[in-house]
Motif scaffolding. Structure first.
Motif, mmCIF file in Angstrom:
data_model
loop_
_atom_site.group_PDB
_atom_site.id
_atom_site.type_symbol
_atom_site.label_atom_id
_atom_site.label_comp_id
_atom_site.label_asym_id
_atom_site.label_seq_id
_atom_site.Cartn_x
_atom_site.Cartn_y
_atom_site.Cartn_z
ATOM 1 N N ASN A 134 0.807 -1.221 0.000
ATOM 2 C CA ASN A 134 0.000 0.000 0.000
ATOM 3 C C ASN A 134 0.845 1.279 0.000
ATOM 4 O OD1 ASN A 134 -2.696 0.820 -0.333
ATOM 5 N ND2 ASN A 134 -2.674 1.659 1.745
ATOM 6 N N LYS A 135 2.019 1.193 -0.612
ATOM 7 C CA LYS A 135 2.901 2.359 -0.730
ATOM 8 C C LYS A 135 3.403 2.426 -2.162
ATOM 9 C CE LYS A 135 7.188 4.276 0.988
ATOM 10 N NZ LYS A 135 8.457 3.977 1.622
ATOM 11 N N LEU A 136 3.366 3.622 -2.753
ATOM 12 C CA LEU A 136 3.917 3.792 -4.093
ATOM 13 C C LEU A 136 5.435 3.801 -4.001
ATOM 14 C CD1 LEU A 136 1.417 6.405 -5.509
ATOM 15 C CD2 LEU A 136 1.733 4.052 -6.281
ATOM 16 N N VAL A 137 6.042 2.917 -4.764
ATOM 17 C CA VAL A 137 7.487 2.714 -4.725
ATOM 18 C C VAL A 137 8.057 3.027 -6.102
ATOM 19 C CG1 VAL A 137 9.288 0.968 -4.396
ATOM 20 C CG2 VAL A 137 7.238 0.937 -2.959
ATOM 21 N N VAL A 138 9.184 3.705 -6.120
ATOM 22 C CA VAL A 138 9.876 4.054 -7.359
ATOM 23 C C VAL A 138 11.159 3.251 -7.439
ATOM 24 C CG1 VAL A 138 11.051 5.934 -8.596
ATOM 25 C CG2 VAL A 138 8.888 6.372 -7.425
ATOM 26 N N SER A 139 11.439 2.750 -8.626
ATOM 27 C CA SER A 139 12.645 1.961 -8.853
ATOM 28 C C SER A 139 13.333 2.445 -10.121
ATOM 29 C CB SER A 139 12.273 0.471 -8.983
ATOM 30 O OG SER A 139 13.421 -0.303 -9.255
ATOM 31 N N ARG A 140 14.611 2.161 -10.223
ATOM 32 C CA ARG A 140 15.392 2.549 -11.402
ATOM 33 C C ARG A 140 15.226 1.563 -12.540
ATOM 34 N NH1 ARG A 140 21.378 4.518 -11.766
ATOM 35 N NH2 ARG A 140 20.916 5.071 -9.645
ATOM 36 N N GLU A 141 15.080 0.281 -12.214
ATOM 37 C CA GLU A 141 15.063 -0.742 -13.262
ATOM 38 C C GLU A 141 14.181 -1.894 -12.831
ATOM 39 O OE1 GLU A 141 15.731 -2.043 -16.915
ATOM 40 O OE2 GLU A 141 16.776 -0.274 -16.200
ATOM 41 N N GLU A 142 13.170 -2.165 -13.601
ATOM 42 C CA GLU A 142 12.261 -3.288 -13.370
ATOM 43 C C GLU A 142 11.805 -3.795 -14.724
ATOM 44 O OE1 GLU A 142 11.696 -4.578 -10.394
ATOM 45 O OE2 GLU A 142 12.638 -2.950 -9.263
ATOM 46 N N ILE A 143 11.064 -4.867 -14.724
ATOM 47 C CA ILE A 143 10.423 -5.337 -15.949
ATOM 48 C C ILE A 143 9.030 -4.711 -15.961
ATOM 49 C CG2 ILE A 143 9.550 -7.332 -17.204
ATOM 50 C CD1 ILE A 143 11.844 -8.956 -15.894
ATOM 51 N N ALA A 144 8.798 -3.855 -16.944
ATOM 52 C CA ALA A 144 7.548 -3.090 -16.989
ATOM 53 C C ALA A 144 6.380 -3.961 -17.432
ATOM 54 C CB ALA A 144 7.701 -1.911 -17.944
ATOM 55 N N ASP A 145 5.267 -3.818 -16.731
ATOM 56 C CA ASP A 145 4.008 -4.413 -17.175
ATOM 57 C C ASP A 145 3.357 -3.507 -18.217
ATOM 58 O OD1 ASP A 145 3.624 -6.854 -15.399
ATOM 59 O OD2 ASP A 145 4.061 -5.288 -13.922
ATOM 60 N N VAL A 146 3.542 -2.198 -18.052
ATOM 61 C CA VAL A 146 3.047 -1.222 -19.015
ATOM 62 C C VAL A 146 3.996 -0.025 -18.997
ATOM 63 C CG1 VAL A 146 1.491 0.017 -17.437
ATOM 64 C CG2 VAL A 146 0.968 -0.056 -19.886
#
Length: 168
Positions: A83-95
């Protein structure tokens, strides 16, 4: 003479609107990602505090939204985790939502419709179509009045500058 001055000022205004994001992007490269991450997470927390409480962002739970601002050369990923918006530098995008800074500012201030920009190929949406529609609907539901005042006023001023730029 006045007409020539006006033409020069219009050209400077137009060039500023077109070139400023690229120049800002050069500067942003030197800011460590952790600083950008903290800033983005704070802005997201302020903007979506009520949406989080209401469960309006549950569609993003453990799914990654990629935001790419092409002319700023900025890319980050956002997800809802615990329940927290998290920001990352590199992930596999769903959209992925990909656009330039000026168009994204115009969307944020409701001066441009994301659908119009999508059909003009100025906003690119790739990946999970259903998730993309949820994100687009969320963008459409943002009320400027509930946006943090400093952010709203900044975006509105930038949109005024963009909107008033002469097109060549």
């Amino acid at each position: 003479m006045i007409g020539a001055k006006s033409q020069i000022l219009n050209k400077i205004h137009s060039q500023f609107v077109n070139k400023a994001p690229h120049i800002l992007g050069l500067t942003l490269r030197y800011i460590p990602f952790n600083v950008k991450k903290q800033t983005i997470e704070q802005l997201l927390k302020l903007q979506f505090e009520h949406s989080l409480q209401d469960g309006d962002l549950d569609f993003l739970e453990n799914r990654w939204l990629k935001i790419q601002v092409t002319d700023l050369e900025l890319v980050w990923f956002v997800s809802l985790i615990d329940n927290k918006l998290v920001v990352s530098r590199e992930e596999i995008a769903d959209v992925s939502f990909i656009g330039n800074a000026n168009d994204l500012i115009m969307i944020a201030t409701r001066r441009q419709d994301p659908d119009s920009l999508f059909f003009q190929r100025r906003l690119i949406v790739e990946g999970d179509t259903e998730l993309g529609l949820y994100v687009k609907n969320l963008m459409d539901s943002i009320e400027l009045e509930v946006m943090p005042k400093f952010l709203r006023l900044t975006l509105e001023k930038l949109a005024d500058i963009i909107e008033s730029a002469p097109t060549n």
